[in-house]
Design a protein around this motif. Structure first.
Motif, mmCIF file in Angstrom:
data_model
loop_
_atom_site.group_PDB
_atom_site.id
_atom_site.type_symbol
_atom_site.label_atom_id
_atom_site.label_comp_id
_atom_site.label_asym_id
_atom_site.label_seq_id
_atom_site.Cartn_x
_atom_site.Cartn_y
_atom_site.Cartn_z
ATOM 1 N N LEU A 244 47.999 90.597 -116.249
ATOM 2 C CA LEU A 244 48.526 89.855 -115.101
ATOM 3 C C LEU A 244 47.674 90.093 -113.859
ATOM 4 N N LEU A 245 47.335 91.352 -113.579
ATOM 5 C CA LEU A 245 46.532 91.682 -112.399
ATOM 6 C C LEU A 245 45.120 91.119 -112.519
ATOM 7 N N ASN A 246 44.540 91.207 -113.713
ATOM 8 C CA ASN A 246 43.196 90.671 -113.944
ATOM 9 C C ASN A 246 43.155 89.164 -113.687
ATOM 10 N N PHE A 247 44.132 88.443 -114.227
ATOM 11 C CA PHE A 247 44.150 86.992 -114.073
ATOM 12 C C PHE A 247 44.481 86.581 -112.639
ATOM 13 N N SER A 248 45.370 87.333 -111.989
ATOM 14 C CA SER A 248 45.736 87.024 -110.595
ATOM 15 C C SER A 248 44.528 87.188 -109.682
ATOM 16 N N PHE A 249 43.777 88.267 -109.878
ATOM 17 C CA PHE A 249 42.569 88.492 -109.081
ATOM 18 C C PHE A 249 41.568 87.351 -109.282
ATOM 19 N N ALA A 250 41.368 86.975 -110.539
ATOM 20 C CA ALA A 250 40.403 85.912 -110.857
ATOM 21 C C ALA A 250 40.809 84.595 -110.223
ATOM 22 N N CYS A 251 42.095 84.267 -110.291
ATOM 23 C CA CYS A 251 42.587 83.009 -109.709
ATOM 24 C C CYS A 251 42.470 83.017 -108.187
ATOM 25 N N CYS A 252 42.780 84.153 -107.554
ATOM 26 C CA CYS A 252 42.679 84.255 -106.096
ATOM 27 C C CYS A 252 41.244 84.020 -105.636
ATOM 28 N N PHE A 253 40.297 84.623 -106.351
ATOM 29 C CA PHE A 253 38.902 84.433 -105.967
ATOM 30 C C PHE A 253 38.478 82.986 -106.146
ATOM 31 N N GLU A 254 38.912 82.363 -107.234
ATOM 32 C CA GLU A 254 38.531 80.970 -107.486
ATOM 33 C C GLU A 254 39.093 80.049 -106.409
ATOM 34 N N ILE A 255 40.338 80.302 -105.974
ATOM 35 C CA ILE A 255 40.953 79.499 -104.907
ATOM 36 C C ILE A 255 40.184 79.682 -103.602
ATOM 37 N N VAL A 256 39.850 80.938 -103.265
ATOM 38 C CA VAL A 256 39.096 81.231 -102.041
ATOM 39 C C VAL A 256 37.723 80.572 -102.087
ATOM 40 N N GLN A 257 37.043 80.678 -103.243
ATOM 41 C CA GLN A 257 35.695 80.130 -103.370
ATOM 42 C C GLN A 257 35.667 78.614 -103.237
ATOM 43 N N SER A 258 36.691 77.940 -103.772
ATOM 44 C CA SER A 258 36.690 76.478 -103.746
ATOM 45 C C SER A 258 37.078 75.918 -102.384
ATOM 46 N N ARG A 259 37.759 76.724 -101.561
ATOM 47 C CA ARG A 259 38.274 76.206 -100.296
ATOM 48 C C ARG A 259 37.564 76.715 -99.043
ATOM 49 N N PHE A 260 36.729 77.714 -99.197
ATOM 50 C CA PHE A 260 36.018 78.267 -98.044
ATOM 51 C C PHE A 260 34.509 78.237 -98.279
#
Length: 311
Positions: A244-260
């Motif tokens: 859960l923590l591994n996937f949450s971290f990965a998703c957070c980074f992907e969201i940040v990367q696509s929007r900033f």
């Protein structure tokens, strides 16, 4: 205005020219894909064939491993073609198909993890009621609802994106992204943005509620329960929490990367971290659950030793 249907393809602009190194990258990526396919298929086969593993926890795991194969199939074939290609183009239908696969993969992953957390809550906090509250019919229903819910939810998002009029076809990524396609639109995107926020809210909050509820209850039981209860909670919840923590971290980074704006980050690092969301979880889950779950570990050991003896 140019309608998206007038484009025959999108250009994936995040790829960099690596010269002859592209063949090395192709081989590494192909090996990763083979490892993911073999590891997840092995565990699916073990769970399906061994009657001792026909329990809710392992059936939910089977759904998780099937989703890893599904997400990998949505990424790797296209990625392998793009690595050795000189043009890095993808047809419009294939691009939208990839978007559907990858986004539903992420949503199903979170929902599967939510189901598994609820299953652990029942097993640890309500052991006497577990067999009546988590029957095989309920397990099948939960899994079917999760997959159907995620497919329908994203079909709405995809239909809103397909209708957009686009002013360009350059996507600054190594795979197709719904958000980056919406950014290319020169028509009104207010409906897309509103439903996009609503979709993120559903994707995160719907699984987050049972996850938080389950682990708060498990923590309370561990604080007042016996040593045996705490050991059971640690042994069965550790792989789930790590996943859960591994996937949450990965998703957070992907969201940040696509929007900033991430232009200050080296291109190679951006590519690796954007693929982390899709690749590492598919490798991480079979290794973590295969090593940590004693029943699966013992059966896999038995299969390996039997093959060695046969040879």
């Amino acid at each position: 205005m140019v309608n998206s249907t007038h484009f025959s393809h999108f250009i994936l602009g995040a790829f960099i020219d690596t010269g002859l190194l592209k063949y090395l990258c192709f081989m590494i990526t192909a090996i990763l894909y083979i490892m993911i396919a073999l590891a997840n298929s092995l565990l699916i086969g073990v769970i399906c064939m061994k009657r001792s593993l026909h329990e809710p926890m392992y059936i939910f795991l089977c759904s998780l491993f099937v989703n890893e194969l599904y997400g990998s199939a949505g990424l790797f074939p296209s990625l392998l073609v793009q690595i050795v290609s000189d043009t890095h183009t993808i047809s419009v239908p294939l691009c939208f198909l990839q978007i559907f696969c990858l986004y539903t993969y992420g949503s199903i992953e979170f929902c599967n993890l939510a189901l598994m957390s609820y299953d652990r809550y029942l097993a640890i906090c309500c052991p006497l009621q577990y067999n009546t509250r988590m029957t095989s019919n309920k397990v099948a229903l939960f899994i079917a609802v999760v997959w159907l819910y995620c497919f329908i939810k994203f079909l709405i998002t995809l239909s809103l994106s397909i209708r957009l009029q686009l002013c360009g076809n350059m996507i600054n990524s190594v795979y197709c992204s719904n958000y980056l396609i919406v950014k290319l639109a020169c028509s009104d995107t207010r409906v897309n943005n509103i439903y996009g926020i609503f979709g993120i809210f559903l994707t995160i909050l719907v699984p987050l509620i049972p996850i938080l509820f389950s682990y708060i209850k498990i923590l309370k039981i561990c604080l007042v329960g016996s040593k045996e209860t705490r050991q059971k909670a640690v042994s069965t919840c550790t792989p789930h929490l790590a996943s859960l923590l591994n996937f949450s971290f990965a998703c957070c980074f992907e969201i940040v990367q696509s929007r900033f704006d991430m232009t200050s980050v080296p291109s190679v690092l951006r590519i690796i971290l954007s693929l982390y969301f899709l690749i590492c979880q598919a490798i991480f889950n079979p290794i973590m659950y295969g090593l940590r779950m004693s029943k699966i570990r013992q059966i896999c050991k038995g299969l390996v030793f039997s093959q060695i003896i046969c040879l």
